[in-house]
Scaffold this motif. Structure first.
Motif: not given
Length: 309
Positions: A228-231, A236-238, A241-244
């Motif tokens: 779950a932590a990895g997901a 958060q990374r995805a 990226e979307v925000n960027s």
């Protein structure tokens, strides 16, 4: 040498930072008492590695976990000897869960003792317990509480114990009863107590099964929490990226709007220039006609002057 065996038991139960001074003191006391050979033998005892020390602490402070691991190893070896593939598959899965649980318990124990260890040391402990499960002599070594170095196994050959024990002569093979983990010092049930003993054995078995189930559940929980932590990190990374990308798009859209506004301004300037060009062209045409009429007037006047002259 009972005295050396006792010295080994006492010394390898200490924290690493206390080992050298206690060993030298013990050796000096033996030599002072007249047993120089014992003193020399004690002084030559090596300080255990971090991983070996933690396995020794498990044997001393978590004997039930050590007993369960070694009992499972004995069952695996028996199933392998019997070529019982179904039992092997079942026990192999349980071994993996137990090893992960034991590694976490080892790190927790190290923290309780004020000596936290790195994941690498915990991995050495897990590796040593795996070796102890594959080999009966390695099992006795792991349970002795006097490991000097950690153990390794390749799954095919006997585990090498050279230089692994402080006092190899004092380490004996584990009896089947030790692997089942009965309460030490209990006499066999007397005549007429068979039902009571059977009930106690049943309760003990149930407690052991419950403990294994609890450890398995904790392992599953830890795995699920890790996943779950990895997901969550991946999410958060995805999202970042979307925000960027959205920010980049907004910047480009703003630049397009600015360019469109600039184009509209330039178009207005072009229209103004066109109007000025039209006015200038009309003025030029008027000036051209005036100039032409003036030239004709000059020509007529010139002709008249020539006629009169």
């Amino acid at each position: 040498m009972a005295q050396k065996a006792q010295a080994v038991t006492d010394l390898y139960a200490l924290l690493p930072e206390a080992f050298t001074a206690a060993r030298n003191q013990r050796a000096g006391e033996a030599a002072k008492a007249g047993d120089k050979e014992l003193g020399k033998s004690i002084r030559s005892l090596p300080k255990p590695s971090a991983g070996a020390w933690l396995v020794n602490m498990l044997a001393l402070h978590r004997p039930e976990l050590m007993s369960e691991a070694l009992a499972l190893g004995a069952a695996l070896r028996e199933a392998q000897a019997d070529m019982d593939q179904q039992q092997l598959r079942q026990l192999s899965g349980e071994r993996q869960r137990l090893l992960r649980s034991a590694a976490r318990e080892a790190r927790s124990l190290a923290e309780d003792l004020g000596r936290p260890v790195s994941p690498a040391v915990a991995a050495e402990v897990e590796q040593t317990l795996w070796a102890a499960m594959t080999d009966a002599d390695a099992a006795a070594a792991a349970a002795s509480g006097q490991l000097v170095r950690t153990l390794e196994a390749n799954g095919w050959e006997p585990v090498t114990l050279d230089g692994a024990l402080a006092d190899p002569d004092s380490v004996k093979p584990l009896a089947p009863g030790q692997l089942r983990g009965p309460a030490p010092g209990k006499a066999p049930p007397g005549k007429g107590a068979s039902e009571k003993a059977a009930s106690a054995a049943g309760q003990e078995k149930k407690r052991a099964e419950t403990a294994r189930a609890l450890r398995a559940a904790r392992t599953t929980l830890a795995d699920a929490q890790r996943d779950a932590a990895g997901a969550e990190e991946a999410l958060q990374r995805a999202q970042a990226e979307v925000n960027s990308i959205a920010d980049t798009r907004d910047e480009l859209t703003d630049e397009i709007d600015e360019l469109r506004e600039r184009i509209r301004g330039l178009e207005r300037e072009v229209a103004a220039v066109d109007r000025r060009a039209g006015t200038a062209e009309r003025a030029r045409d008027t000036a051209r006609r005036t100039a032409r009429a003036a030239r004709r007037a000059v020509e007529r006047a010139q002709a008249k002057v020539e006629d009169l002259g």
